[in-house]
Write an enzyme that holds these catalytic residues in place. Structure first.
Site, short mmCIF file in Angstrom:
data_model
loop_
_atom_site.label_atom_id
_atom_site.label_comp_id
_atom_site.label_asym_id
_atom_site.label_seq_id
_atom_site.Cartn_x
_atom_site.Cartn_y
_atom_site.Cartn_z
N LYS A 160 -7.96 -53.14 69.73
CA LYS A 160 -8.68 -53.78 68.67
C LYS A 160 -8.05 -53.76 67.46
O LYS A 160 -7.94 -52.53 66.87
CB LYS A 160 -9.99 -53.16 68.31
CG LYS A 160 -10.96 -54.30 67.52
CD LYS A 160 -12.09 -53.37 66.64
CE LYS A 160 -12.00 -52.72 65.55
NZ LYS A 160 -11.24 -53.66 64.34
N GLU A 179 -5.63 -40.23 64.35
CA GLU A 179 -4.82 -40.08 63.40
C GLU A 179 -5.35 -40.42 61.83
O GLU A 179 -5.62 -41.74 61.79
CB GLU A 179 -3.48 -40.66 63.68
CG GLU A 179 -2.14 -40.22 62.63
CD GLU A 179 -2.06 -41.00 61.52
OE1 GLU A 179 -2.59 -40.61 60.40
OE2 GLU A 179 -1.36 -42.12 61.30
N CYS A 191 -1.14 -43.33 55.16
CA CYS A 191 -1.93 -41.91 55.40
C CYS A 191 -1.30 -40.80 55.08
O CYS A 191 -1.78 -39.75 54.66
CB CYS A 191 -2.23 -41.84 56.78
SG CYS A 191 -0.95 -42.15 57.95
N GLU A 232 -8.88 -38.80 49.24
CA GLU A 232 -8.01 -40.07 49.49
C GLU A 232 -8.25 -41.16 48.98
O GLU A 232 -9.32 -41.92 49.30
CB GLU A 232 -7.76 -40.28 51.17
CG GLU A 232 -6.67 -41.01 51.59
CD GLU A 232 -6.50 -41.19 53.00
OE1 GLU A 232 -5.32 -41.19 53.47
OE2 GLU A 232 -7.59 -41.29 53.70
#
Length: 491
Positions: free
Chosen positions: A175, A250, A284, A385
């Site tokens: 996906k 991750e 990231c 973040e």
């Protein structure tokens, strides 16, 4: 319906059962660039059933490694031949500058080739044991693997997941992000062209709460791999507990980039910019926290701000563009919201912080390179973040202070150290609680080396032999070399 892009299930291009569609927007212009079929749980279940059948009844798990390698090499070759096409499409869909998209395509090609080569290499072990027995370990494919891909590196993350999973002999339900699905759809056209058996690789288009949730919770899925935000990672982890499927996650980061006073000044400034503003900060592992030794703070920030203001922000296809738009209007608003939070918290806005709307930027999701100084560890802009072109600067007194500040985070994905003292660099880097680190560098990534983090930055590793092993089960086999009754019972 001919202009609606379809999903790929059991070797066939197909529309969603619901008939729903989704528009895909160019983040640089806000214009519709594609219309795709919008799948849901029913489509995910179709793909899972196809993958399960291909793996077991279809015999994919018995396919020789040499054949899996051949298919991956063919995918790499075709992708390389169409590199310009894929790079242009990635820029249209994601917004990143064309030069970055070109690097991504090259990296994706290299990733498929790396795992094609690895597929045929030895992966077992033998052991000398006390009994007259030959003990050995073999690695076998896990089975049906669900893979959920982020929007920041659509093609490259596709390669990072598809290549090792297929090399190891798994069947895949894949996906892509609903925001940036276009290069994944085109990649599956290559998968179809090279003759990957029906059901082995399935592409399901749709949203995370529907398609992603079904993949994570379905008991016929043996493993789920996800790259994205930590909050979503928790949701996937919980959903996977139903059948205790294997997971690799991750996730997010708030990575420190530490610069000591003895570092090469120009090199450290250059990498500090690259660490946060590459891919618009939507990385990231971005070096989103810059930790400066107190004695160089003023000089370093002055040079950094001067150069940040000169970064050429614009549409990814425009020649000379160095930083493109954020991926969507919603994400742009989130990033700008953090800028306001930083101001309210009392940090000093050294540069940027605003949406850019002049000329060709008027309808896009452009945010100026942003730097905050005079921050404190308790500020949200330091702890959370942001995933955009926003850098927060902190200062430290000495080596111990630098390590303490660097590790003062719930994340542990990446980190960098800049110094000309080799021993100091090693001491500091060894004490960073992070999975990916650099000394006098930031961001280079290699297919041969593992990628993943500590703490809330994830579980498991991608890339290298570690990434291959994440898609295998370990089986112990014991062969009796002295075939006679054991004599455990007298009668």
């Amino acid at each position: 319906m001919a202009d609606i892009l379809q999903m790929y299930i059991n070797g066939e291009w197909t529309f969603a059962e619901s008939g729903e569609i989704r528009e895909v927007l160019n983040p640089a212009t806000g214009e519709i660039i594609a219309v795709i079929t919008e799948g849901n749980e029913a489509d995910a279940r179709r793909a899972i059933a196809a993958a399960k059948h291909a793996f077991y009844e279809g015999g994919w798990w018995d396919t020789p490694a040499s054949e899996r390698a051949r298919l991956l090499f063919e995918i790499a070759n075709k992708l390389e031949a169409r590199a310009a096409e894929f790079a242009a499409l990635e820029t249209d869909d994601n917004g990143k500058p064309l030069r970055e998209a070109e690097f991504d395509v090259a990296d994706a090609v290299a990733c498929f080739r790396y795992y094609a080569g690895l597929a045929t290499k030895p992966h077992g072990q033998t052991y000398e044991v006390a009994d007259p027995m030959q003990a050995m370990v073999v690695r076998e494919p896990i089975g049906v693997c669900g893979q959920i891909i982020p929007w920041n590196y659509p093609l490259l993350m596709s390669a990072w997941k598809l290549a090792p999973a297929l090399a190891a002999g798994n069947a895949v339900v894949f996906k892509p992000s609903e925001v940036t699905p276009l290069t994944a759809i085109r990649l599956f056209s290559i998968i179809d062209e090279v003759g990957v058996p029906a059901g082995v690789a399935n592409l399901v288009l749709g949203a995370g709460p529907t398609v992603g949730q079904e993949i994570a919770s379905n008991h016929d899925v043996d493993k789920v791999a996800f790259t994205g935000g930590t909050a979503t990672g928790r949701t996937i982890m919980k959903a996977a507990t139903g059948n205790l499927k294997k997971i690799s996650l991750e996730l997010g980061g708030k990575s420190p980039n530490i610069v000591f006073a003895d570092a090469d000044f120009d090199t450290a400034v250059d990498y500090a910019l690259f660490a946060i503003f590459a891919n618009q900060g939507q990385v990231c592992s971005a070096g989103s926290r810059l930790l400066l030794e107190e004695s160089i703070h003023d000089k370093f920030v002055e040079a950094l701000v001067e150069r940040a203001k000169k970064i050429k922000v614009g549409p990814g296809h425009t020649e000379g563009t160095e930083m493109g738009p954020l991926v969507s209007k919603a994400h742009m608003e989130k990033v700008l919201g953090y800028v306001e939070i930083g101001k309210e918290e009392g940090a000093t806005l050294a540069c940027g912080g605003e949406r850019l709307m002049d000329g060709a930027l008027a309808n896009g999701n452009f945010v100026a390179p942003t730097i905050f100084t005079n921050t404190t560890p308790d500020m949200r802009i330091v702890k959370e973040e942001i995933f955009g072109p926003v850098l927060v600067v902190q200062t430290f007194k000495d080596e111990a202070d630098a390590i303490k500040l660097a590790n003062d985070t719930v994340y542990g994905l990446a980190g960098g150290v800049f110094t000309n003292d080799g021993a100091k660099a090693q001491r500091v880097i060894r004490k960073l609680r992070a999975g990916i680190t650099w000394i006098n560098s930031y961001h280079p990534t290699y297919n041969e080396a593992p990628w993943g983090g500590y703490k809330q930055s994830g579980i498991g590793r991608e890339l290298g032999t570690f990434g291959f092993e994440e898609y295998t089960e370990v089986k112990q086999i014991n062969i009796n070399l002295n075939v006679e009754p054991i004599g455990w019972f007298e009668n």
